[in-house]
Design an enzyme around this catalytic site. Structure first.
Site, PDB file in Angstrom:
ATOM      1  CG  ASP A 455      -0.416  -0.348   2.414  1.00 41.44           C
ATOM      2  OD1 ASP A 455       0.853  -0.536   2.711  1.00 41.44           O
ATOM      3  OD2 ASP A 455      -1.177  -0.166   3.495  1.00 41.44           O
TER       4      ASP A 455
HETATM    5  C1  LAN Z   1       3.318  -1.108  10.196  1.00 38.57           C
HETATM    6  C2  LAN Z   1       3.296   0.472   9.928  1.00 38.57           C
HETATM    7  C3  LAN Z   1       2.811   0.862   8.625  1.00 38.57           C
HETATM    8  C4  LAN Z   1       1.819  -0.448   8.088  1.00 38.57           C
HETATM    9  C5  LAN Z   1       0.711   0.090   7.035  1.00 38.57           C
HETATM   10  C6  LAN Z   1       1.415   0.727   5.682  1.00 38.57           C
HETATM   11  C7  LAN Z   1      -0.146   1.130   7.327  1.00 38.57           C
HETATM   12  C8  LAN Z   1       0.072  -1.271   6.696  1.00 38.57           C
HETATM   13  O1  LAN Z   1      -1.127  -0.976   5.646  1.00 38.57           O
HETATM   14  C9  LAN Z   1       0.748  -2.138   6.124  1.00 38.57           C
HETATM   15  C10 LAN Z   1       1.614  -2.562   7.293  1.00 38.57           C
HETATM   16  C11 LAN Z   1       2.387  -1.687   7.791  1.00 38.57           C
HETATM   17  C12 LAN Z   1       3.804  -1.359   7.001  1.00 38.57           C
HETATM   18  C13 LAN Z   1       2.909  -2.143   9.133  1.00 38.57           C
HETATM   19  C14 LAN Z   1       3.303  -3.247   9.564  1.00 38.57           C
HETATM   20  C15 LAN Z   1       3.799  -3.574  11.166  1.00 38.57           C
HETATM   21  C16 LAN Z   1       4.639  -2.410  11.651  1.00 38.57           C
HETATM   22  C17 LAN Z   1       5.950  -2.364  11.190  1.00 38.57           C
HETATM   23  C18 LAN Z   1       3.678  -1.021  11.486  1.00 38.57           C
HETATM   24  C19 LAN Z   1       2.356  -1.269  12.086  1.00 38.57           C
HETATM   25  C20 LAN Z   1       4.833  -0.287  12.433  1.00 38.57           C
HETATM   26  C21 LAN Z   1       4.958  -0.980  13.630  1.00 38.57           C
HETATM   27  C22 LAN Z   1       4.950  -2.534  13.174  1.00 38.57           C
HETATM   28  C23 LAN Z   1       5.948  -3.520  13.866  1.00 38.57           C
HETATM   29  C24 LAN Z   1       5.605  -4.971  13.337  1.00 38.57           C
HETATM   30  C25 LAN Z   1       6.316  -3.149  15.095  1.00 38.57           C
HETATM   31  C26 LAN Z   1       7.147  -4.137  15.778  1.00 38.57           C
HETATM   32  C27 LAN Z   1       6.740  -5.219  16.198  1.00 38.57           C
HETATM   33  C28 LAN Z   1       6.570  -6.426  16.046  1.00 38.57           C
HETATM   34  C29 LAN Z   1       5.307  -7.377  16.500  1.00 38.57           C
HETATM   35  C30 LAN Z   1       7.652  -7.146  15.323  1.00 38.57           C
END
Ligand code: LAN
Length: 729
Positions: A455
């Site tokens: 996305d």
């Molecule tokens: C994110 C942030 C952005 C998010 C979007 C782009 C909004 C989404 O549409 C796709 C997935 C994604 C890229 C995403 C995946 C998981 C993340 C990276 C996070 C929510 C930000 C932090 C999170 C990450 C997993 C945090 C660390 C924790 C773990 C369980 C490893």
């Protein structure tokens, strides 16, 4: 170890522990965020604090009062007049990205045991942030800032404060300790907490379920091979399995001995460790183990007792190799904040503290440290740069405000940043590190972090097309070839049922979720399709084909049709779509209705769209707005927030506009609510947290209160005019 002397700090974190007029934010060449504390008055004079600095530090900006908005469009313009003050010189909008409360512990424990120091001011503001985020009634910390205290949040952040030298008799720690013991004590911490405490040597490795590195040696065609797991899960599993496989632990010292006393209501030395493996406090448990997973652990536990040294050695080497690839592929940012610190520990252990790798890790650590009004935090990624700029750019173009002379410069700067941010090549270590292609993609944060996200690529592409192709007189910075590259990436990311996942194709079978070890996160084992990701991709493709009708047009058409089919199936019986990355149904429903509108499905023409609008209307409040709690994401059902939320009101109103909802009143009322909350300088105040991940962790998107307000107000202005015109005509 980087030992800190005892520190005397106030009882509450209300007032800054450092001089907030000395903090400055600088950008790295790719838009990374680094906070500096200036030591001398001379430095402060030669590097004055900007509005960007002041805003994010929670300091007053002293901006002019704007002429009151007379309609939705002028409210949107006032919003952008304010937002321009927050644009960095390089064209992007920096922003805070906090929320999860299990990140600072990884940062601080990892830094502590690898001897990586923090500056005194950073240490003080980290302490203050934890004081400010402790639960106001019970003390202690939850899994995220708005959640109730848990063992995971409390035990780990307790360790942070103690590492930083806060006395165990400090009232914040006394209260947190009481809560921790009441919740079951540190023995009942979930798996990731057991891991961090074991590395710190205040938990026994025997109390952990096995994390064998050997899985990496299995053939990749096996359906459960780790390369098929969701990327966040496998990227954390690599260093975790290395440290488990070597049973790495910090050397004992006075602090560690003291923590063993403080974290447990029982005698640490008498704990039956193997019996703790599945002991998880009730306050923490979100995803209980399946029976299958428990059996598997018994088998793996037996293997641990007789693991074959040469095989263990080979698997550790393999894990180490993958860690090096990951570090080098991402400029030592790694995929996210958790793996970042685990990789650092492994590199410090294997390569040493004098190594280049250690130094590069230390430099990249700064990108995750952010000062906000409440103190210093560790961010969820090294920022949300692309995500924010993508929405702001679209808001500006769709509201027509981008054409105004006063806004053009800002949009051109945004385009320059989008140009810079696109990933131009595949990863250095590509197939060997099980990576998806990246050439042509946009990441979530910066190009150095460098991960394709479906996305983000969609929103990045849309933003570029809007600025380059829809506006007169903007330079075409991004060539058709580079736009084709991003389309190629997107077309390659569709799953067989038509949906799009986050970073990659779905690689593993659904039953792998039965082996979710984390207890506190849902849906982490494999990729899943998401309505939000699917929408961003297909709306981007729709807009692209209008500008470039000849490029892979048949495939684009087929991809869009197939994706819409997925969206139909993903609709919930109540009418909404469940949001996995934003809270919650208002978020995903807005995306889904945007997609449907692009294939001509609206309230009048499609049952899906009509049902969704009716669902939203049912949840509109008396004051004209919408408000959903993060709890909706946990239980997959609508949960009202106590307060109406501006951002969710914008999502819901935009959804109605996409669906061409025929009655103006609900949209008018939403506009009124959003306008009534606008401040005299054009801004909106921060309300409840906006985002979520893995169902159970809330994460902040503070720039949404600007992008989606401006976007909704601009769209509503024209849509309501059209509706009124129809009525009058
Ligand atoms: C994110 C942030 C952005 C998010 C979007 C782009 C909004 C989404 O549409 C796709 C997935 C994604 C890229 C995403 C995946 C998981 C993340 C990276 C996070 C929510 C930000 C932090 C999170 C990450 C997993 C945090 C660390 C924790 C773990 C369980 C490893």
């Amino acid at each position: 170890m980087a030992c800190y002397t005892p520190i005397d700090v106030p009882e509450s974190g209300e007032k800054p522990f450092t001089d907030y007029s000395r903090w400055r934010l600088s950008m790295t060449e790719d838009g990374g965020h680094i906070w500096h504390y200036l030591k001398t008055d001379e430095e402060c004079v030669s590097w004055p604090q900007t509005n960007v600095d002041k805003y994010w530090l929670g300091q007053p900006l002293d901006l002019p009062t704007l002429p009151p908005a007379k309609d939705a469009l002028s409210a949107a313009q006032n919003g952008f007049t304010f937002l321009k003050y927050l644009q960095a010189d390089d064209g992007h909008w920096p922003g805070e990205y906090g929320g999860p409360m299990f990140l600072i512990p990884g940062l601080v424990i990892g830094s502590y045991i690898t001897g990586m120091p923090f500056k005194q001011e950073e240490r003080l503001e980290f302490i203050r942030y934890l004081f400010n985020t402790a639960h106001p009634v019970h003390g202690g910390w939850g899994i995220h800032v708005e959640g109730p205290p848990t063992v995971f949040g409390t035990a780990l952040n307790y360790c942070v404060l103690r590492i930083f030298g806060v006395s165990p008799d400090h009232p914040v720690l006394v209260k947190a300790r009481g809560t921790l013991h009441r919740l079951g004590g540190a023995a009942a911490i979930p798996a990731w907490g057991k891991f961090w405490l074991s590395v710190l040597n205040v938990y026994d490795w025997e109390g952990n379920n096995p994390v064998p590195p050997e899985l990496w040696l299995l053939p990749t065609w096996l359906p459960f091979h780790p390369s098929r797991w969701w990327i966040h899960c496998r990227t954390v599993y690599v260093p975790m399995s290395y440290l488990y496989g070597t049973r790495y632990k910090a050397d004992e010292n006075d602090l560690i001995l003291a923590l063993r006393e403080e974290l447990y209501p029982e005698n640490f030395y008498k704990i039956d460790w193997p019996a703790q493996r599945n002991n998880v406090a009730e306050a923490d448990l979100y995803m209980p183990h399946t029976r299958l997973f428990d059996y598997l652990n018994v088998a793996l536990g037996a293997y641990e007792l007789c693991s074959i040294p040469p095989i263990r050695k080979a698997s550790l080497e393999k894990a180490y190799q993958l860690i090096v690839y990951e570090d080098e592929n991402t400029g030592y940012q790694t995929l996210g904040p958790v793996s970042k610190m685990m990789n650092l520990i492994v590199r410090a252990v294997v390569d040493g503290r004098e190594s280049e790798a250690y130094k590069l890790h230390m430099k990249a650590r700064d990108d995750f440290m952010w000062v906000c009004a409440e103190g210093m935090m560790m961010t969820g990624t090294n920022g949300s740069q692309l995500w924010d700029i993508g929405f702001i750019a679209q808001a500006m173009v769709e509201s027509g405000l981008a054409e105004k002379e006063e806004n053009k410069g800002s949009l051109i700067n945004a385009l320059k940043w989008l140009d810079l941010c696109q990933i131009k090549a595949n990863p250095k270590h590509f197939e060997v590190s099980h990576r998806h292609a990246t050439k042509g993609a946009w990441p979530f944060s910066t190009r150095t972090q460098g991960y394709t996200v479906s996305d983000c690529t969609g929103e990045g592409l849309k933003a570029v097309l809007y600025i380059q192709e829809h506006l007169k007189s903007t330079p075409k910075l991004i060539s058709a070839r580079r736009l084709y590259d991003s389309v190629d990436i997107l077309l390659g990311m569709q799953n067989p049922d038509g949906g799009f996942a986050s970073y990659e194709l779905i690689r593993g079978p659904g039953w792998l979720e039965w082996l979710n070890p984390a207890e506190v996160f849902g849906d982490i084992m494999i990729e899943h399709n998401y309505p939000e990701c699917t929408t961003s991709v297909i709306t981007a493709l729709s807009i692209f084909r209008k500008c470039y009708p000849d490029y892979r047009s048949d495939e684009i058409e087929r991809t869009i049709r197939h994706a819409v089919h997925y969206l139909h199936k993903a609709q919930k019986p109540e009418g909404g779509w469940f949001g996995s990355w934003g809270i919650c149904f208002t978020y995903a429903t807005q995306f889904a209705l945007e997609s449907l509108s692009l294939v001509g499905e609206t309230y009048e023409t499609s049952n899906y769209s009509r049902k969704a609008c009716d669902f939203l209307i049912r949840h509109q409040r008396e004051d004209g707005g919408w408000g959903e709690s993060y709890k909706a994401c946990e239980i997959i059902e609508w949960v009202d927030h106590e307060e109406t939320q501006v951002v969710q009101t914008c999502w819901a109103a935009m959804a109605l506009i996409y669906a061409r909802y025929p009655h103006p009143e609900p949209i008018e009322r939403a506009v009124k609510l959003v306008m009534s909350r606008q401040q005299p300088d054009g801004s909106w105040k921060q309300e409840a947290i906006e985002g979520v991940f893995n169902k159970n962790v809330a994460i902040a998107y503070p720039n949404f209160k600007f992008s989606f307000t401006i976007w909704m107000l601009g769209k509503a202005h024209f849509y309501l005019k059209e509706l009124r015109g129809q009525k009058n005509g």
